[in-house]
Design an enzyme around this catalytic site. Structure first.
Site, mmCIF file in Angstrom:
data_model
loop_
_atom_site.group_PDB
_atom_site.id
_atom_site.type_symbol
_atom_site.label_atom_id
_atom_site.label_comp_id
_atom_site.label_asym_id
_atom_site.label_seq_id
_atom_site.Cartn_x
_atom_site.Cartn_y
_atom_site.Cartn_z
ATOM 1 N N HIS B 166 27.520 -14.137 -93.524
ATOM 2 C CA HIS B 166 27.898 -14.040 -94.937
ATOM 3 C C HIS B 166 29.315 -14.530 -95.161
ATOM 4 O O HIS B 166 30.090 -14.666 -94.206
ATOM 5 C CB HIS B 166 27.790 -12.580 -95.425
ATOM 6 C CG HIS B 166 28.855 -11.679 -94.888
ATOM 7 N ND1 HIS B 166 28.897 -11.257 -93.568
ATOM 8 C CD2 HIS B 166 29.949 -11.112 -95.467
ATOM 9 C CE1 HIS B 166 29.943 -10.469 -93.362
ATOM 10 N NE2 HIS B 166 30.613 -10.370 -94.502
ATOM 11 N N GLN B 168 32.606 -14.352 -98.430
ATOM 12 C CA GLN B 168 33.031 -13.613 -99.608
ATOM 13 C C GLN B 168 33.570 -14.582 -100.653
ATOM 14 O O GLN B 168 33.986 -15.689 -100.323
ATOM 15 C CB GLN B 168 34.100 -12.600 -99.251
ATOM 16 C CG GLN B 168 33.641 -11.574 -98.227
ATOM 17 C CD GLN B 168 34.577 -10.381 -98.164
ATOM 18 O OE1 GLN B 168 34.948 -9.793 -99.179
ATOM 19 N NE2 GLN B 168 34.965 -10.014 -96.957
ATOM 20 N N VAL B 317 52.582 -12.930 -83.819
ATOM 21 C CA VAL B 317 53.334 -11.677 -83.928
ATOM 22 C C VAL B 317 54.837 -11.963 -84.011
ATOM 23 O O VAL B 317 55.239 -12.972 -84.577
ATOM 24 C CB VAL B 317 52.959 -10.751 -82.753
ATOM 25 C CG1 VAL B 317 51.551 -10.185 -82.936
ATOM 26 C CG2 VAL B 317 53.046 -11.488 -81.408
HETATM 27 O O1 LIG Z 1 36.088 -7.250 -96.853
HETATM 28 P P1 LIG Z 1 35.916 -7.027 -95.388
HETATM 29 O O2 LIG Z 1 35.168 -8.160 -94.715
HETATM 30 O O3 LIG Z 1 35.362 -5.682 -95.042
HETATM 31 O O4 LIG Z 1 37.411 -7.035 -94.807
HETATM 32 C C1 LIG Z 1 38.031 -8.109 -94.140
HETATM 33 O O5 LIG Z 1 38.382 -9.172 -95.019
HETATM 34 C C2 LIG Z 1 39.318 -8.865 -96.051
HETATM 35 C C3 LIG Z 1 39.618 -10.131 -96.826
HETATM 36 O O6 LIG Z 1 40.157 -11.133 -96.010
HETATM 37 C C4 LIG Z 1 40.588 -8.248 -95.457
HETATM 38 O O7 LIG Z 1 41.411 -7.791 -96.511
HETATM 39 C C5 LIG Z 1 40.271 -7.085 -94.525
HETATM 40 O O8 LIG Z 1 41.464 -6.640 -93.908
HETATM 41 C C6 LIG Z 1 39.262 -7.541 -93.475
HETATM 42 O O9 LIG Z 1 38.931 -6.484 -92.621
HETATM 43 O O1 LIG Z 2 56.248 -14.087 -75.243
HETATM 44 P P1 LIG Z 2 55.100 -13.107 -75.115
HETATM 45 O O2 LIG Z 2 55.497 -11.683 -75.379
HETATM 46 O O3 LIG Z 2 54.326 -13.295 -73.837
HETATM 47 O O4 LIG Z 2 54.103 -13.545 -76.271
HETATM 48 C C1 LIG Z 2 53.947 -12.905 -77.509
HETATM 49 O O5 LIG Z 2 55.048 -13.151 -78.373
HETATM 50 C C2 LIG Z 2 55.265 -14.503 -78.765
HETATM 51 C C3 LIG Z 2 56.407 -14.539 -79.753
HETATM 52 O O6 LIG Z 2 56.140 -13.788 -80.915
HETATM 53 C C4 LIG Z 2 53.991 -15.109 -79.360
HETATM 54 O O7 LIG Z 2 54.199 -16.498 -79.561
HETATM 55 C C5 LIG Z 2 52.796 -14.918 -78.444
HETATM 56 O O8 LIG Z 2 51.629 -15.382 -79.086
HETATM 57 C C6 LIG Z 2 52.665 -13.424 -78.108
HETATM 58 O O9 LIG Z 2 51.585 -13.220 -77.233
#
Ligand SMILES: O=P(O)(O)O[C@H]1O[C@H](CO)[C@@H](O)[C@H](O)[C@H]1O
Ligand SMILES: O=P(O)(O)O[C@H]1O[C@H](CO)[C@@H](O)[C@H](O)[C@H]1O
Lengths: 351, 351
Positions: B166, B168, B317
């Site tokens: 599906h 959305q 991250v």
């Molecule tokens: O609506 P769903 O599929 O339950 O939820 C998913 O998609 C949404 C829209 O991208 C997001 O906000 C939610 O965090 C995600 O879990």
């Molecule tokens: O450098 P790390 O801790 O192995 O890696 C982590 O942090 C990085 C910096 O935010 C990211 O690019 C990576 O995807 C994440 O796995």
């Protein structure tokens, strides 16, 4: 017409610091969750593991042996995303194919010699050593580079690949995207309103008292009006401070203590070692450090992924990636966790 | 001086469609991975489950019973982030506290009556029915709303909470953030260069042949020069088309076939049902639909999270959240998977 209630009626909010909007749909918390649940890492981490490259005395990927450090320890990332000597891609041949040089360094900073602690489990003086190390590395790398990004990825859920308490420092010869946006927004605000955006924002939140999480003599922690992550917070000095190295000893002690409280509250919220990415933003450094950056106010962002429990996170996917950030409870509703007692002994949480 | 090689030397690239930069550090793929690995869902999904609210004949959360649908099926999301009648938050009392009204509708579209299929496992005529349903819902909701966001979250890793195939559809009375950025960039490009940004971009990629994944009579799929996710792709019509409903029957058939090929390639890459979020972007609709939107070119973005295998994903991250998007291999290196044979029988992959 129905009276507007933020906790019931969806609306959009503006992030004046990064020039972005967020869709706030409080009523979505009622939705049942049948999707992915995260593992909760139940394995206990050994205090010392000679094979963990972040431990004192361990051998790293490049063959170097770590010293028997007793406080913090800073070293070069063995797999850096930024290196000091990368050549330039040269001029672009088309406006749709633009590349620029990127030079820099990536460092790793261990917070503590033990692998089985986290910042909230460390003592205030131990955290103070981390604050001092953050200030020094900003000074050291900021002498050369215009942007020094300190950030911590905590928890496997946040892509952290090593449980040893540590953060990273990536310094670059360019202002990264988010820094550029904060620079543009803060500069425009100062020129329009005659004072730094985040200084006025902190003052307003102290008056409004709707989103405050913690306050101390020198600091405040609040859920920003425009927060995207469910339990996102912003950590701000009360005084106008542009960069970490400017903090006084009293401000550093107070910062260590408010960080310990904030992170303890986070841990207590879902009775887990709370995952997050956090990082510091301050005025640009490098050769232009002497220019006027008075529109900048030092701050830290905390971006934690959890939504409902230790194992149910918020997914920033589909709509969020394609259209706009969206949150499922209002920043004001988050105050509820402010009322939780933060002083449950840690030993109850991490036996 | 060393000669620049994109596959060895980090650099930054500009995304002219969304006005963002990405740090490209190809050499980071050498880094060992000791972090979180994802579960691979090995449970087989039953073809029909009377308790699954997306199945034909099932009862949904609001008590409604689904029809015994045989093709696609569109219904109102029972937990909508956007509702048609939310009142307005009223005027803001401070420039740092800005909120605006958000009204809209959220719909769910089932692609097929069976829970155990995905788009690449469906036949081209079955996919064509989905394309037609996308065009119709754009027309229907676009009559009232300026933005109709069609998106699919595929796989538990992408926050999808129901395995039934599906997507959305969230329609809103405002242009979401990403739409606003694409509007601004495409408008500026057209006024500077006299033609639509993505029409010229598609032409350039056809000439350069460095990032093409698939081409057909009416469509192309490529890894954009500025891609952020490791295997991100952009799906573009060759002709200048502003919105889904404008597609001719021949273009719709061809789209169905190229989608099947692309998604099969994705599945074959790591021999898994490849997770992703995807979505369509086209010219704004609603009451201003008749204005000049010639700078818009219809396109779909595919954002898949996997990096190295079916269980190792890219985490966006720390640095990515606080500073700038970062990728660990160049968009040109991604071409390698173009050489994989896409025609391994599905039954070998999903026995
Ligand atoms: O609506 P769903 O599929 O339950 O939820 C998913 O998609 C949404 C829209 O991208 C997001 O906000 C939610 O965090 C995600 O879990
Ligand atoms: O450098 P790390 O801790 O192995 O890696 C982590 O942090 C990085 C910096 O935010 C990211 O690019 C990576 O995807 C994440 O796995």
């Amino acid at each position: 017409a129905t009276t507007f209630r933020a906790s019931e009626h969806q609306h959009i909010r503006y992030n004046p610091l990064q020039d972005e909007w967020v869709l706030v749909s409080a009523h979505r918390m009622k939705r049942p969750w049948q999707g992915q649940v995260e593992h909760q890492p139940l394995t206990t981490v050994p205090r010392h593991d000679p094979h963990n490259p972040l431990c004192p005395g361990a051998t790293r990927a490049n063959g170097e042996v770590n010293p028997d450090y007793e406080g913090t320890f800073l070293f070069d990332n063995d797999f850096p995303a930024l290196q000091p000597d990368a050549p330039s891609p040269g001029p672009s041949d088309h406006p749709l194919f633009q590349a620029e040089a990127a030079q820099g360094v990536c460092k790793v900073m261990c917070f503590h010699p033990w692998s089985d602690v986290t910042l909230p489990l460390m003592s205030v003086p131990e955290i103070r050593a981390v604050v001092d190390a953050w200030a020094s590395v900003t000074e050291e790398l900021g002498a050369q580079y215009p942007w020094v990004q300190i950030f911590e990825n905590k928890g496997a859920m946040m892509g952290c690949s090593n449980p040893h308490p540590h953060c990273q420092v990536w310094a670059s010869n360019f202002l990264p995207d988010v820094a550029q946006r904060e620079e543009r927004c803060q500069r425009a605000y100062q020129s329009q309103h005659g004072e730094p955006l985040l200084v006025e924002y902190g003052r307003q939140e102290l008056l409004r008292k709707e989103r405050l999480v913690l306050t101390s003599e020198h600091w405040l922690v609040l859920v920003p009006f425009w927060a995207v992550w469910p339990f996102q917070t912003l950590l701000l000095p009360r005084r106008h401070v542009r960069r970490l190295p400017e903090l006084t000893p009293a401000e550093r002690d107070d910062l260590s203590s408010i960080m310990k409280k904030l992170l303890t509250k986070y841990d207590n919220l879902f009775e887990t070692s709370f995952p997050y990415s956090m990082g510091w933003h301050g005025a640009p450094t490098g050769s232009e450090a002497g220019a006027n950056w008075d529109h900048w106010q030092l701050h830290a962002h905390y971006y934690p992924p959890l939504l409902r429990s230790a194992t149910v996170r918020k997914f920033m996917v589909g709509y969020e990636m394609l259209a706009q950030a969206q949150r499922d409870l209002t920043p004001e509703q988050v105050r509820i966790w402010n009322t939780l007692d933060p002083w449950i002994p840690f030993s109850l949480l991490f036996p």
